[in-house]
Design a protein around this motif. Sequence first.
Motif, PDB file in Angstrom:
ATOM      1  N   GLY A  87      -4.616   7.635   9.296  1.00 46.37           N
ATOM      2  CA  GLY A  87      -4.219   7.568   7.899  1.00 46.37           C
ATOM      3  C   GLY A  87      -5.330   8.017   6.982  1.00 46.37           C
ATOM      4  O   GLY A  87      -6.332   8.596   7.408  1.00 46.37           O
ATOM      5  N   LEU A  88      -5.133   7.730   5.697  1.00 49.10           N
ATOM      6  CA  LEU A  88      -6.153   8.069   4.712  1.00 49.10           C
ATOM      7  C   LEU A  88      -6.055   7.117   3.532  1.00 49.10           C
ATOM      8  O   LEU A  88      -5.012   6.507   3.276  1.00 49.10           O
ATOM      9  N   THR A  89      -7.174   7.006   2.824  1.00 49.04           N
ATOM     10  CA  THR A  89      -7.243   6.224   1.600  1.00 49.04           C
ATOM     11  C   THR A  89      -7.591   7.150   0.448  1.00 49.04           C
ATOM     12  O   THR A  89      -8.530   7.945   0.555  1.00 49.04           O
ATOM     13  N   LEU A  90      -6.831   7.066  -0.626  1.00 45.21           N
ATOM     14  CA  LEU A  90      -7.062   7.870  -1.813  1.00 45.21           C
ATOM     15  C   LEU A  90      -7.340   6.922  -2.975  1.00 45.21           C
ATOM     16  O   LEU A  90      -6.504   6.077  -3.306  1.00 45.21           O
ATOM     17  N   SER A  91      -8.516   7.055  -3.575  1.00 47.56           N
ATOM     18  CA  SER A  91      -8.924   6.181  -4.671  1.00 47.56           C
ATOM     19  C   SER A  91      -9.327   7.018  -5.873  1.00 47.56           C
ATOM     20  O   SER A  91      -9.862   8.117  -5.716  1.00 47.56           O
ATOM     21  N   ALA A  92      -9.095   6.489  -7.059  1.00 46.23           N
ATOM     22  CA  ALA A  92      -9.497   7.197  -8.278  1.00 46.23           C
ATOM     23  C   ALA A  92      -9.853   6.182  -9.348  1.00 46.23           C
ATOM     24  O   ALA A  92      -9.206   5.144  -9.487  1.00 46.23           O
ATOM     25  N   SER A  93     -10.892   6.506 -10.106  1.00 50.70           N
ATOM     26  CA  SER A  93     -11.262   5.702 -11.264  1.00 50.70           C
ATOM     27  C   SER A  93     -11.397   6.620 -12.462  1.00 50.70           C
ATOM     28  O   SER A  93     -11.764   7.791 -12.329  1.00 50.70           O
ATOM     29  N   TYR A 137       8.792  -0.285  -8.888  1.00 52.84           N
ATOM     30  CA  TYR A 137       8.764  -1.740  -8.827  1.00 52.84           C
ATOM     31  C   TYR A 137       7.322  -2.226  -8.992  1.00 52.84           C
ATOM     32  O   TYR A 137       6.378  -1.507  -8.644  1.00 52.84           O
ATOM     33  N   PRO A 138       7.141  -3.461  -9.474  1.00 48.91           N
ATOM     34  CA  PRO A 138       5.797  -4.042  -9.558  1.00 48.91           C
ATOM     35  C   PRO A 138       5.359  -4.596  -8.206  1.00 48.91           C
ATOM     36  O   PRO A 138       5.122  -5.802  -8.037  1.00 48.91           O
ATOM     37  N   VAL A 139       5.268  -3.705  -7.213  1.00 49.13           N
ATOM     38  CA  VAL A 139       4.932  -4.076  -5.841  1.00 49.13           C
ATOM     39  C   VAL A 139       3.743  -3.239  -5.382  1.00 49.13           C
ATOM     40  O   VAL A 139       3.311  -2.312  -6.057  1.00 49.13           O
ATOM     41  N   ARG A 140       3.252  -3.546  -4.186  1.00 49.23           N
ATOM     42  CA  ARG A 140       2.114  -2.818  -3.632  1.00 49.23           C
ATOM     43  C   ARG A 140       2.442  -2.149  -2.300  1.00 49.23           C
ATOM     44  O   ARG A 140       1.535  -1.592  -1.669  1.00 49.23           O
ATOM     45  N   HIS A 141       3.704  -2.175  -1.886  1.00 44.13           N
ATOM     46  CA  HIS A 141       4.039  -1.629  -0.575  1.00 44.13           C
ATOM     47  C   HIS A 141       5.313  -0.797  -0.639  1.00 44.13           C
ATOM     48  O   HIS A 141       6.279  -1.153  -1.318  1.00 44.13           O
ATOM     49  N   ALA A 142       5.309   0.320   0.083  1.00 44.11           N
ATOM     50  CA  ALA A 142       6.510   1.141   0.296  1.00 44.11           C
ATOM     51  C   ALA A 142       6.406   1.752   1.675  1.00 44.11           C
ATOM     52  O   ALA A 142       5.325   1.810   2.276  1.00 44.11           O
ATOM     53  N   ARG A 150       6.642   7.397  10.747  1.00 47.56           N
ATOM     54  CA  ARG A 150       6.691   6.427   9.662  1.00 47.56           C
ATOM     55  C   ARG A 150       5.376   6.457   8.881  1.00 47.56           C
ATOM     56  O   ARG A 150       4.306   6.679   9.454  1.00 47.56           O
ATOM     57  N   ALA A 151       5.460   6.235   7.581  1.00 47.43           N
ATOM     58  CA  ALA A 151       4.285   6.094   6.721  1.00 47.43           C
ATOM     59  C   ALA A 151       4.370   4.749   6.011  1.00 47.43           C
ATOM     60  O   ALA A 151       5.374   4.452   5.355  1.00 47.43           O
ATOM     61  N   GLU A 152       3.338   3.946   6.170  1.00 51.05           N
ATOM     62  CA  GLU A 152       3.206   2.696   5.434  1.00 51.05           C
ATOM     63  C   GLU A 152       2.236   2.941   4.285  1.00 51.05           C
ATOM     64  O   GLU A 152       1.105   3.384   4.497  1.00 51.05           O
ATOM     65  N   ILE A 153       2.660   2.662   3.070  1.00 51.45           N
ATOM     66  CA  ILE A 153       1.877   2.957   1.867  1.00 51.45           C
ATOM     67  C   ILE A 153       1.586   1.650   1.151  1.00 51.45           C
ATOM     68  O   ILE A 153       2.504   0.858   0.869  1.00 51.45           O
ATOM     69  N   ARG A 154       0.312   1.418   0.866  1.00 54.40           N
ATOM     70  CA  ARG A 154      -0.089   0.189   0.187  1.00 54.40           C
ATOM     71  C   ARG A 154      -1.063   0.490  -0.944  1.00 54.40           C
ATOM     72  O   ARG A 154      -1.966   1.314  -0.788  1.00 54.40           O
ATOM     73  N   VAL A 155      -0.849  -0.171  -2.060  1.00 52.16           N
ATOM     74  CA  VAL A 155      -1.831  -0.157  -3.138  1.00 52.16           C
ATOM     75  C   VAL A 155      -2.855  -1.220  -2.784  1.00 52.16           C
ATOM     76  O   VAL A 155      -2.544  -2.408  -2.726  1.00 52.16           O
ATOM     77  N   ILE A 251     -10.464   2.153 -15.734  1.00 54.07           N
ATOM     78  CA  ILE A 251      -9.296   1.757 -14.953  1.00 54.07           C
ATOM     79  C   ILE A 251      -9.393   2.428 -13.589  1.00 54.07           C
ATOM     80  O   ILE A 251     -10.114   3.436 -13.421  1.00 54.07           O
ATOM     81  N   ALA A 252      -8.680   1.892 -12.591  1.00 49.39           N
ATOM     82  CA  ALA A 252      -8.814   2.445 -11.242  1.00 49.39           C
ATOM     83  C   ALA A 252      -7.626   2.055 -10.389  1.00 49.39           C
ATOM     84  O   ALA A 252      -6.949   1.053 -10.645  1.00 49.39           O
ATOM     85  N   LEU A 253      -7.391   2.870  -9.340  1.00 40.12           N
ATOM     86  CA  LEU A 253      -6.340   2.629  -8.364  1.00 40.12           C
ATOM     87  C   LEU A 253      -6.808   3.098  -6.996  1.00 40.12           C
ATOM     88  O   LEU A 253      -7.519   4.103  -6.888  1.00 40.12           O
ATOM     89  N   SER A 254      -6.345   2.392  -5.940  1.00 40.23           N
ATOM     90  CA  SER A 254      -6.572   2.819  -4.568  1.00 40.23           C
ATOM     91  C   SER A 254      -5.258   2.698  -3.809  1.00 40.23           C
ATOM     92  O   SER A 254      -4.550   1.690  -3.931  1.00 40.23           O
ATOM     93  N   MET A 255      -4.949   3.725  -3.015  1.00 41.14           N
ATOM     94  CA  MET A 255      -3.711   3.753  -2.236  1.00 41.14           C
ATOM     95  C   MET A 255      -4.046   4.118  -0.791  1.00 41.14           C
ATOM     96  O   MET A 255      -4.734   5.112  -0.533  1.00 41.14           O
ATOM     97  N   GLU A 256      -3.553   3.329   0.135  1.00 48.39           N
ATOM     98  CA  GLU A 256      -3.786   3.543   1.558  1.00 48.39           C
ATOM     99  C   GLU A 256      -2.496   3.991   2.225  1.00 48.39           C
ATOM    100  O   GLU A 256      -1.434   3.392   2.005  1.00 48.39           O
ATOM    101  N   MET A 257      -2.577   5.032   3.034  1.00 48.54           N
ATOM    102  CA  MET A 257      -1.424   5.561   3.757  1.00 48.54           C
ATOM    103  C   MET A 257      -1.721   5.557   5.245  1.00 48.54           C
ATOM    104  O   MET A 257      -2.707   6.156   5.696  1.00 48.54           O
TER     105      MET A 257
END
Length: 262
Positions: A87-93, A137-142, A150-155, A251-257
């Motif tokens: 997988g990979l992690t994509l982060s941005a600030s 949705y106000p969630v962290r998983h798709a 399959r791809a599991e995506i998490r904030v 502000i910042a976000l990180s998403m893991e796939m």
Amino acid sequence: MTEFMECNWEDGIPATILCGGIRGTEFGIETADRHSFFTLAPECHGARVTDDRTLMNGPADGERHLTVEMAEGRWDAVIATRLRKQGLTLSASLTTLSASLFQDFVVRAVFSAESFAEAAIGEARFRHTGSNIYHQYPVRHAALSGLAGRAEIRVTGAVTGSAFEQVLYVRDAPEGWVVHARLIPAPPYAHLWVRWFNRYFRLSLPDPASRALLSIPVLKSRLWYAAERGGRDALQLQASGLARLQASERIALSMEMNFERS
């Protein structure tokens, strides 16, 4: 590249990834104000990149630094990607250089429509029909799944401050499966905004006019993020809030796939 996944790097960001039959086609960030839109894709308008530096460009890590001037603000951004075995992690600030207005801030990934058959997020389960509806949705998983895998995506991280709230959405866009970890303005909004965009013109109402229009409850309920909720066939007329950050706010976000091949 790993034994499990191939990655082509471009300016510190994956241009494409290939994991068996799973194909990622675009990664990066987006943000907008009332008069400009920043993206790493060609649709960028009204935004000017004044500094663009690639600090790392694979094979396992990428990092890109940007300075951008928009119609209603200036900011620095750091985009970091780490490739892992499966997988990979994509982060941005984003750090403001001046007082700035924002419609949202997004970390995004796009996968080909053929990569997966179905998406699951929040209460929604749907297939790719090109509807372009934002299933948000106000969630962290798709999850995305199909014959290829399959791809599991998490904030995995979100710095929202007091001006934003974190959401996640998946939409079946014409270009494929679009996944956005997203910060959207939280009440009380700095401004209310009614806009109508189409191929012929871009109409953006000022805050007083938007507030007057949205003071009518039936209009607000119909217009609030209406284009996103309506999808492909919706009139591109909608209302939303805007967030204001002062200079030097972050502000910042990180998403893991994570990927599982069939």
